[in-house]
Scaffold this active site. Structure first.
Site, PDB file in Angstrom:
ATOM      1  N   HIS A  25       0.861  -1.185   0.000  1.00  0.00           N
ATOM      2  CA  HIS A  25       0.000   0.000   0.000  1.00  0.00           C
ATOM      3  C   HIS A  25       0.900   1.238   0.000  1.00  0.00           C
ATOM      4  CE1 HIS A  25      -3.798   2.071   1.918  1.00  0.00           C
ATOM      5  NE2 HIS A  25      -3.141   2.899   1.105  1.00  0.00           N
ATOM      6  N   HIS A  27       1.179   4.727  -2.526  1.00  0.00           N
ATOM      7  CA  HIS A  27       0.756   5.511  -3.699  1.00  0.00           C
ATOM      8  C   HIS A  27       2.008   6.168  -4.248  1.00  0.00           C
ATOM      9  CE1 HIS A  27      -3.566   5.262  -2.549  1.00  0.00           C
ATOM     10  NE2 HIS A  27      -3.038   5.149  -1.340  1.00  0.00           N
ATOM     11  N   HIS A 205      -9.604   0.709  -1.076  1.00  0.00           N
ATOM     12  CA  HIS A 205      -9.557   1.421   0.204  1.00  0.00           C
ATOM     13  C   HIS A 205     -10.968   1.347   0.808  1.00  0.00           C
ATOM     14  CE1 HIS A 205      -5.802   3.037  -1.246  1.00  0.00           C
ATOM     15  NE2 HIS A 205      -5.672   3.916  -0.261  1.00  0.00           N
ATOM     16  N   GLU A 208     -11.084   3.402   6.137  1.00  0.00           N
ATOM     17  CA  GLU A 208     -10.019   4.301   6.607  1.00  0.00           C
ATOM     18  C   GLU A 208     -10.691   5.338   7.501  1.00  0.00           C
ATOM     19  OE1 GLU A 208      -8.122   6.535   3.467  1.00  0.00           O
ATOM     20  OE2 GLU A 208      -6.510   7.285   4.775  1.00  0.00           O
ATOM     21  N   ASP A 286       1.706   4.088   2.716  1.00  0.00           N
ATOM     22  CA  ASP A 286       0.655   4.909   2.115  1.00  0.00           C
ATOM     23  C   ASP A 286       1.247   6.048   1.261  1.00  0.00           C
ATOM     24  OD1 ASP A 286      -2.000   5.401   1.527  1.00  0.00           O
ATOM     25  OD2 ASP A 286      -2.509   6.310   3.455  1.00  0.00           O
ATOM     26  N   ASP A 287       1.623   7.150   1.907  1.00  0.00           N
ATOM     27  CA  ASP A 287       2.157   8.321   1.196  1.00  0.00           C
ATOM     28  C   ASP A 287       3.362   8.841   1.966  1.00  0.00           C
ATOM     29  OD1 ASP A 287      -0.101   8.795  -0.866  1.00  0.00           O
ATOM     30  OD2 ASP A 287      -1.153   8.587   1.044  1.00  0.00           O
TER      31      ASP A 287
HETATM   32  N1  ADE Z   1      -4.704   8.530  -2.021  1.00  0.00           N
HETATM   33  C1  ADE Z   1      -3.476   8.652  -1.520  1.00  0.00           C
HETATM   34  N2  ADE Z   1      -3.465   8.353  -0.214  1.00  0.00           N
HETATM   35  C2  ADE Z   1      -4.738   8.014   0.114  1.00  0.00           C
HETATM   36  C3  ADE Z   1      -5.371   7.600   1.309  1.00  0.00           C
HETATM   37  N3  ADE Z   1      -4.715   7.475   2.461  1.00  0.00           N
HETATM   38  N4  ADE Z   1      -6.692   7.362   1.279  1.00  0.00           N
HETATM   39  C4  ADE Z   1      -7.374   7.503   0.140  1.00  0.00           C
HETATM   40  N5  ADE Z   1      -6.829   7.890  -1.008  1.00  0.00           N
HETATM   41  C5  ADE Z   1      -5.510   8.136  -1.030  1.00  0.00           C
HETATM   42 ZN    ZN Z   2      -3.843   4.673   0.470  1.00  0.00          ZN
END
Ligand code: ADE
Ligand code: ZN
Length: 350
Positions: A25, A27, A205, A208, A286-287
């Site tokens: 996971h 992005h 997703h 969350e 994630d990011d």
């Molecule tokens: N796009 C990038 N990060 C995300 C996240 N945590 N939740 C939903 N979309 C995303």
């Molecule tokens: Zn994500």
């Protein structure tokens, strides 16, 4: 023979860093570091609304998912050419190798780019070239998962799928991301059915910020093979039973959850409870450029905050291999590598 010595707490961060693991996971647009945003802006003569890298970093203070997404889509505006996408994925994969990530299944958001006039060929071409090179360059097995933006329509998702199909062999699956609340998985029932018919893996997703019902929909309507995040499942005991019985994995992202205030603080993160409930939870970043750390930092921080142990570390690494879409032979090889690392660190058995 004497039992193995207990793992000294000081050794845990080293073990977490050294153990082989899969990241499921991430992005790719979320690995765009401020330094690269400025470099790409200079490459393309784009003016940024921030004077320097530090000012941009200071803007990374989020109150929820939407407050993050607004800045994340703004950052992605500097990605324009095939070379940009290649550089972005190349940088992530080089970093992944240093963190002992042996497998990376990488999300990308084509609509964020095609809506600005960037051709699909530049997006998939650049990303897939970096992924193809990662094995020989870094010993990382890498694959792409195309995500549909859920704040857009299902029609837009269908059009995006059609545009991507000439590059069908360059991605292994599809996902669903962006603003969760108000955009339930069932909105994408037909496009996911078409993706399954095409033989693509499907993930989504769900849970969350959104309710357990969105996780049920991802499972029952989209037939998701993994749930991304999914941390809200613990509010629904029938759902926990379903996830445990089916073995559908959750790709959990501790630092993301902390930064987007899904939990009030990392000490109250539910990763340990998910594992205790018998769920196939994994740890992911994630990011990472926006949330304060790559995969090993996620492990370090959540273990330090919640008191997880070497036993949990092994379980999480094993879960990450099992939850991946990698061939069984690769998974078996990574399990052996995992055992060797645990042996080296003086941890034997379960
Ligand atoms: N796009 C990038 N990060 C995300 C996240 N945590 N939740 C939903 N979309 C995303
Ligand atoms: Zn994500």
């Amino acid at each position: 023979m004497n039992p193995p010595p207990p793992l000294a707490p000081d050794d845990l961060p080293a073990l977490l860093a050294a153990m082989p693991k899969a990241e499921l996971h991430i992005h790719i647009e979320g690995s765009l570091e401020p330094e690269m945003i400025f470099a790409l802006a200079a490459r393309h003569g784009v003016a940024l609304p921030y004077p320097d890298v530090e000012a941009l970093r200071r803007a990374y203070a989020f109150s929820d998912l939407q407050s993050f997404l607004d800045i994340y889509y703004q950052g992605a505006d500097v990605l324009r050419t095939e070379q940009d996408f290649y550089d972005l994925a190349g940088a992530y994969l080089a970093r992944a190798a240093t963190e002992n990530i042996v497998r990376a299944e990488i999300f990308f958001d084509p609509q964020t780019h095609t809506a600005r006039g960037v051709p699909m060929s530049a997006v998939i071409g650049g990303l897939s070239r970096a992924c193809a090179e990662a094995d020989t360059r870094h010993g990382v097995s890498a694959a792409l998962i195309l995500c549909f933006l859920r704040h857009l329509s299902e029609r837009d998702a269908f059009d995006t799928l059609e545009q991507a199909l000439p590059w069908r062999e360059h991605f292994i699956g599809v996902g669903l991301d962006s603003s969760e609340l108000g955009h339930p998985p069932e909105k994408f029932a037909r496009v996911f059915a078409r993706c399954r018919a095409l033989g693509l893996h499907v993930v989504a997703h769900a849970g969350e910020e959104g309710p357990p019902d969105y996780i049920w929909q991802a499972l029952d309507v989209l037939k998701a093979e993994r749930i991304d995040h999914g941390v809200q499942c613990l509010h629904d005991t029938a759902l926990v039973r379903r996830l445990a019985a089916s073995g559908v994995p959750l790709t959990v992202c501790p630092l993301s959850n902390q930064k987007l205030r899904v939990f009030p603080d990392l000490a109250r993160h539910n990763l340990g409870a998910l594992l205790d409930a018998g769920l196939c939870a994994t740890v992911n970043s994630d990011d990472p450029a926006y949330f304060g750390g790559y995969l090993n930092q996620n492990f370090r921080s959540v273990f330090a905050a919640t008191g997880l142990t070497a036993r949990h570390a092994r379980q999480l690494a094993l879960n990450s291999f099992k939850a991946s879409f990698a061939p069984a032979a690769d998974q078996a090889r990574w399990r052996e590598q995992l055992d060797a690392v645990f042996e080296r660190h003086g941890v034997r058995g379960g």
